[in-house]
Design a protein around this motif. Structure first.
Motif, PDB file in Angstrom:
ATOM      1  N   ALA A 100      -6.145  -3.489  -8.367  1.00  0.00           N
ATOM      2  CA  ALA A 100      -5.413  -3.080  -7.230  1.00  0.00           C
ATOM      3  C   ALA A 100      -4.115  -2.442  -7.918  1.00  0.00           C
ATOM      4  O   ALA A 100      -3.692  -1.217  -7.512  1.00  0.00           O
ATOM      5  N   ALA A 103      -5.078   1.199  -8.836  1.00  0.00           N
ATOM      6  CA  ALA A 103      -4.938   2.134  -7.645  1.00  0.00           C
ATOM      7  C   ALA A 103      -3.775   2.300  -7.050  1.00  0.00           C
ATOM      8  O   ALA A 103      -3.567   3.619  -6.701  1.00  0.00           O
ATOM      9  N   ILE A 104      -2.858   1.446  -7.080  1.00  0.00           N
ATOM     10  CA  ILE A 104      -1.510   1.640  -6.517  1.00  0.00           C
ATOM     11  C   ILE A 104      -0.876   2.695  -7.296  1.00  0.00           C
ATOM     12  O   ILE A 104      -0.035   3.915  -6.865  1.00  0.00           O
ATOM     13  N   SER A 107      -2.382   6.257  -7.241  1.00  0.00           N
ATOM     14  CA  SER A 107      -2.073   6.913  -6.040  1.00  0.00           C
ATOM     15  C   SER A 107      -0.486   7.333  -5.953  1.00  0.00           C
ATOM     16  O   SER A 107      -0.218   8.385  -5.538  1.00  0.00           O
ATOM     17  N   LEU A 111       0.974  11.335  -5.662  1.00  0.00           N
ATOM     18  CA  LEU A 111       1.759  11.802  -4.502  1.00  0.00           C
ATOM     19  C   LEU A 111       3.257  12.252  -4.941  1.00  0.00           C
ATOM     20  O   LEU A 111       3.613  13.385  -4.404  1.00  0.00           O
TER      21      LEU A 111
ATOM     22  N   ILE B 262     -17.362  -1.687 -10.283  1.00  0.00           N
ATOM     23  CA  ILE B 262     -16.146  -2.191  -9.923  1.00  0.00           C
ATOM     24  C   ILE B 262     -16.047  -2.433  -8.632  1.00  0.00           C
ATOM     25  O   ILE B 262     -15.437  -3.577  -8.211  1.00  0.00           O
ATOM     26  N   LEU B 266     -15.140  -6.275  -6.975  1.00  0.00           N
ATOM     27  CA  LEU B 266     -14.046  -6.779  -6.077  1.00  0.00           C
ATOM     28  C   LEU B 266     -14.899  -7.451  -4.875  1.00  0.00           C
ATOM     29  O   LEU B 266     -14.214  -8.326  -4.303  1.00  0.00           O
ATOM     30  N   GLY B 299      -2.812  10.773   1.478  1.00  0.00           N
ATOM     31  CA  GLY B 299      -2.156  11.000   0.101  1.00  0.00           C
ATOM     32  C   GLY B 299      -2.264   9.714  -0.458  1.00  0.00           C
ATOM     33  O   GLY B 299      -2.345   9.462  -1.784  1.00  0.00           O
ATOM     34  N   LEU B 300      -1.806   8.537   0.085  1.00  0.00           N
ATOM     35  CA  LEU B 300      -1.494   7.442  -0.665  1.00  0.00           C
ATOM     36  C   LEU B 300      -2.788   6.431  -0.425  1.00  0.00           C
ATOM     37  O   LEU B 300      -2.624   5.218  -0.245  1.00  0.00           O
ATOM     38  N   SER B 301      -3.854   6.789   0.060  1.00  0.00           N
ATOM     39  CA  SER B 301      -4.868   5.783   0.444  1.00  0.00           C
ATOM     40  C   SER B 301      -5.258   4.897  -0.823  1.00  0.00           C
ATOM     41  O   SER B 301      -5.518   3.542  -0.597  1.00  0.00           O
ATOM     42  N   GLY B 302      -5.009   5.276  -1.980  1.00  0.00           N
ATOM     43  CA  GLY B 302      -5.251   4.617  -3.025  1.00  0.00           C
ATOM     44  C   GLY B 302      -4.188   3.316  -3.283  1.00  0.00           C
ATOM     45  O   GLY B 302      -4.516   2.189  -3.321  1.00  0.00           O
ATOM     46  N   ALA B 303      -3.066   3.692  -2.687  1.00  0.00           N
ATOM     47  CA  ALA B 303      -1.921   2.599  -2.776  1.00  0.00           C
ATOM     48  C   ALA B 303      -2.143   1.895  -1.789  1.00  0.00           C
ATOM     49  O   ALA B 303      -1.806   0.452  -2.019  1.00  0.00           O
ATOM     50  N   PHE B 305      -4.883   0.681  -0.124  1.00  0.00           N
ATOM     51  CA  PHE B 305      -6.057  -0.001  -0.745  1.00  0.00           C
ATOM     52  C   PHE B 305      -5.625  -1.030  -1.741  1.00  0.00           C
ATOM     53  O   PHE B 305      -5.914  -2.359  -1.434  1.00  0.00           O
ATOM     54  N   GLY B 306      -4.615  -0.707  -2.791  1.00  0.00           N
ATOM     55  CA  GLY B 306      -4.354  -1.803  -3.711  1.00  0.00           C
ATOM     56  C   GLY B 306      -3.508  -2.662  -3.155  1.00  0.00           C
ATOM     57  O   GLY B 306      -3.611  -3.802  -3.349  1.00  0.00           O
ATOM     58  N   LEU B 307      -2.578  -2.272  -1.883  1.00  0.00           N
ATOM     59  CA  LEU B 307      -1.728  -3.221  -1.465  1.00  0.00           C
ATOM     60  C   LEU B 307      -2.533  -4.241  -0.402  1.00  0.00           C
ATOM     61  O   LEU B 307      -2.276  -5.440  -0.422  1.00  0.00           O
ATOM     62  N   LEU B 309      -5.640  -5.212  -0.928  1.00  0.00           N
ATOM     63  CA  LEU B 309      -6.344  -6.084  -2.171  1.00  0.00           C
ATOM     64  C   LEU B 309      -5.157  -7.064  -2.767  1.00  0.00           C
ATOM     65  O   LEU B 309      -5.523  -8.270  -2.844  1.00  0.00           O
ATOM     66  N   VAL B 310      -4.057  -6.661  -2.865  1.00  0.00           N
ATOM     67  CA  VAL B 310      -2.858  -7.512  -3.210  1.00  0.00           C
ATOM     68  C   VAL B 310      -2.768  -8.675  -2.507  1.00  0.00           C
ATOM     69  O   VAL B 310      -2.670  -9.717  -2.588  1.00  0.00           O
ATOM     70  N   ILE B 313      -5.624 -11.202  -2.590  1.00  0.00           N
ATOM     71  CA  ILE B 313      -5.686 -12.067  -3.372  1.00  0.00           C
ATOM     72  C   ILE B 313      -4.554 -13.023  -3.364  1.00  0.00           C
ATOM     73  O   ILE B 313      -4.624 -14.081  -4.022  1.00  0.00           O
TER      74      ILE B 313
END
Lengths: 292, 336
Positions: A100, A103-104, A107, A111, B262, B266, B299-303, B305-307, B309-310, B313
């Motif tokens: 996670a 990814a954060i 990204s 940006l 991966i 997950l 633009g922030l799709s990765g972030a 997604f990470g959030l 996921l965080v 968990i």
């Protein structure tokens, strides 16, 4: 014979990158007992901070020191905010946390600084080193910095109270707590140091691979491989592993027919796995004896 | 570095008592009815997504048997998935074999591959095993691209597969037929896996997971069951890969990179390690959450997604099975 020598030299030069990264990986492994999959991204982010500072007109070494401090603080913040609350969650949950984080950071960096490739200056210049075409002064400098770092870490862990406390906290958390070591903060400190070492690695690597949010992808894989090859419990092993992986990779690319750039990575990894099958704890790692 | 460090007693995988590994009868029936009825009210694209959820659920289940069952960690599942997908695709397009028949062949080939890979993996554990399987996952796409095999694999271009029609003139769309076909296969695999873990072999695997030395002292053939777990897991993943190839109608080396492995990992964590029904929750996470993240911000799709996921968990460090246990607790209270 000359070809072989040249390839080995070139391998050592790229190996220095991997050694740097592997050192950071081993550091955090010592502190928290996990491989941090986001290590490369943390290093990349630090390098971007350094780049931004340079853009604002801060001199190189000033930017270097500020980045180091910021990364150290950032590492501690990440540990306090993200991984301390996870506490005793299962190991695999922690690994998901690293993914996670990966990814954060990736990204957010994309940006903020977009995905175009950026030049990053080297403090050592890039003229040929001692008249050799294969190693530039930057690469020689990189090898030097890695070795100095290794030496400093050795002294830190062997001869300082806090280094001893960190080792104790990693090895025997409960006994360490009983003798009054604040293990929780030792882990945070480990994160901070790993982030700082990672930022040094990032700033040394960036002039070679160029700066962009995905620059660490390949490097981190080799860094992991190097750390595992050398044995995760040994910083010295990590550095040796880094150089070995660099040399492996170059020789495989040159001497095995049909191996282009595409197959370099799988072959290097296959070699490492072969080594591991013979020596399951890495070249310099110590076997963990389990108490039943 | 110190001598003390060498006496580390870690338990990497949580232990799950075997009676908690599956859903109860009533809950199972409800889930099956829901899965049967759902496509009747959904659009074709949603049906396709649900098919993918089921397929990934099979792959996550396979990883769950390996990690949750026998305690071995793998980042190489994408390699077996790719092998299964290519086996099915080549048999269908080059060999002209019926799609349903390609699945057992894909499973068989992957079982053998997994068993053979399990042999050197016996020497490794934990992080070292993760690296070895990781090597397998990164090597696979490159191997599939090799020009020696291009006549069969189609090289970088990959292979296009025709989607099967519903048999016997059933009035079902292709997507709907495929959904039910995948549903039947996945239920069969689920039941077989639950039974496997309840059997003597399953108990042996769990004994190895909980304490390898104690297990071998009790007479469990550690090497046999560890490699067997690898084989079974790879075989099931291969079937999932074959189904995936049929559903997507296309195989190419770059669909099966380490990212797939991966994602499957997950899925297992989100679903709950060692809890087989969680596989479908994890699979839904793999399929839908990246889309949701994309929807929030390009633009922030990765972030995002990470959030997400965080958040998951943090709230559910043991995955979806934590919810299941809580609900189970309530049901018991209500009965009393």
């Amino acid at each position: 014979m000359e070809l072989l020598l040249n390839q080995v030299l070139a391998g050592i030069a790229t190996g220095a990158i991997y050694a740097c990264m592997a050192l950071a990986v081993v550091m955090i492994y010592q502190a928290i007992d996990h491989l941090n999959f986001a290590q490369g991204e943390m290093a990349m982010f630090s390098t971007f901070i350094a780049w931004q500072l340079l853009q604002w007109g801060v001199p190189y070494w000033g930017a270097f020191v500020i980045t180091l401090a910021l990364s150290f603080a950032g590492g501690i913040v990440i540990e306090r905010a993200l991984f301390k609350p996870l506490g005793n969650a299962p190991v695999l949950t922690h690994v998901a946390g690293f993914i996670a984080l990966f990814a954060i950071i990736n990204s957010v960096a994309g940006l903020t600084w977009d995905f175009t490739i950026k030049q990053f200056p080297s403090p050592f210049g890039s003229s040929p080193f001692l008249g050799s075409q294969l190693i530039s002064t930057h690469q020689a400098g990189m090898i030097g910095v890695t070795l100095v770092l290794l030496l400093l870490l050795y002294f830190f862990f062997q001869f300082t109270r806090i280094g001893l406390a960190m080792r104790a906290a990693a090895a025997q958390p409960e006994s360490a707590r009983l003798v009054g070591i604040n293990t929780s903060w030792m882990i945070a400190l480990g994160w901070g140091m790993a982030a700082a070492i990672g930022s040094i690695a990032g700033m040394l690597i960036a002039p070679v691979v160029f700066l962009e949010p995905n620059m660490m992808g390949g490097v981190l894989i080799y860094g992991f491989a190097a750390a595992v090859l050398g044995g995760l419990s040994s910083p010295f092993g990590a550095v040796v592993g880094g150089f070995l992986v660099g040399i492996f990779e170059n020789l495989a690319g040159t001497y095995i027919p049909g191996v282009g750039n595409e197959l370099k990575l799988p072959i290097a990894l296959a070699l490492i796995v072969t080594v591991l099958v013979v020596k399951p704890t890495g070249l310099f790692g110590r076997a963990i004896v389990k108490r039943v | 570095m110190s001598a003390l460090q060498e006496i580390v007693d870690t338990q990497p995988i949580e232990t799950t008592p075997k009676k908690y590994m599956a859903l109860g009868n009533y809950a199972s029936i409800v889930v099956v009815i829901l899965l049967c009825v759902a496509p009747l009210i959904a659009k074709n694209f949603v049906i396709f997504q649900m098919t993918m959820v089921l397929i990934y659920a099979i792959a996550v289940l396979a990883l769950n048997i390996l990690t949750g069952g026998s305690g071995q960690f793998s980042l190489g599942q994408s390699a077996f998935y790719a092998l299964g997908a290519y086996t099915s695709a080549i048999l269908m397009e080059v060999g002209g074999v019926n799609y349903a028949l390609t699945l057992p062949i894909a499973g068989g080939i992957c079982f053998i591959a997994g068993y053979l890979f399990g042999l050197p993996a016996l020497r490794l554990s934990g992080i070292y095993l993760a690296l070895a399987t990781f090597a397998l996952a990164t090597a696979m796409p490159q191997l599939l691209k090799l020009h020696y095999f291009e006549a069969w694999t189609g090289g970088v271009q990959g292979l296009v597969i025709t989607k099967p029609d519903a048999p016997f003139g059933l009035p079902l769309s292709q997507d709907m037929w495929l959904y039910y076909f995948v549903l039947v296969v996945s239920m069969a695999i689920y039941v077989a896996s639950v039974n496997l873990l309840k059997s003597r072999s399953g108990r042996a695997m769990m004994a190895i997971r909980d304490n390898e030395i104690a297990a071998s002292a009790m007479g469990v053939d550690v090497a046999l069951y560890k490699t067997l777990a690898f084989g079974v897991s790879a075989g099931i993943t291969g079937v999932a890969g074959g189904l995936g190839a049929i559903a997507v109608q296309f195989v190419a080396p770059d669909s099966y990179t380490i990212q797939l492995a991966i994602a499957l990992f997950l899925g297992m964590v989100v679903g709950g390690v060692g809890w087989l029904p969680g596989s479908i929750v994890g699979a839904a996470f793999i399929v839908f959450v990246p889309n949701i993240a994309e929807h929030f911000s390009k633009g922030l799709s990765g972030a995002v997604f990470g959030l997400i996921l965080v958040l998951i968990i943090f709230l559910l460090p043991h995955g979806s099975r934590q919810i299941a246990y809580t609900v189970q607790g309530w049901v018991h209270k209500l009965r009393k």
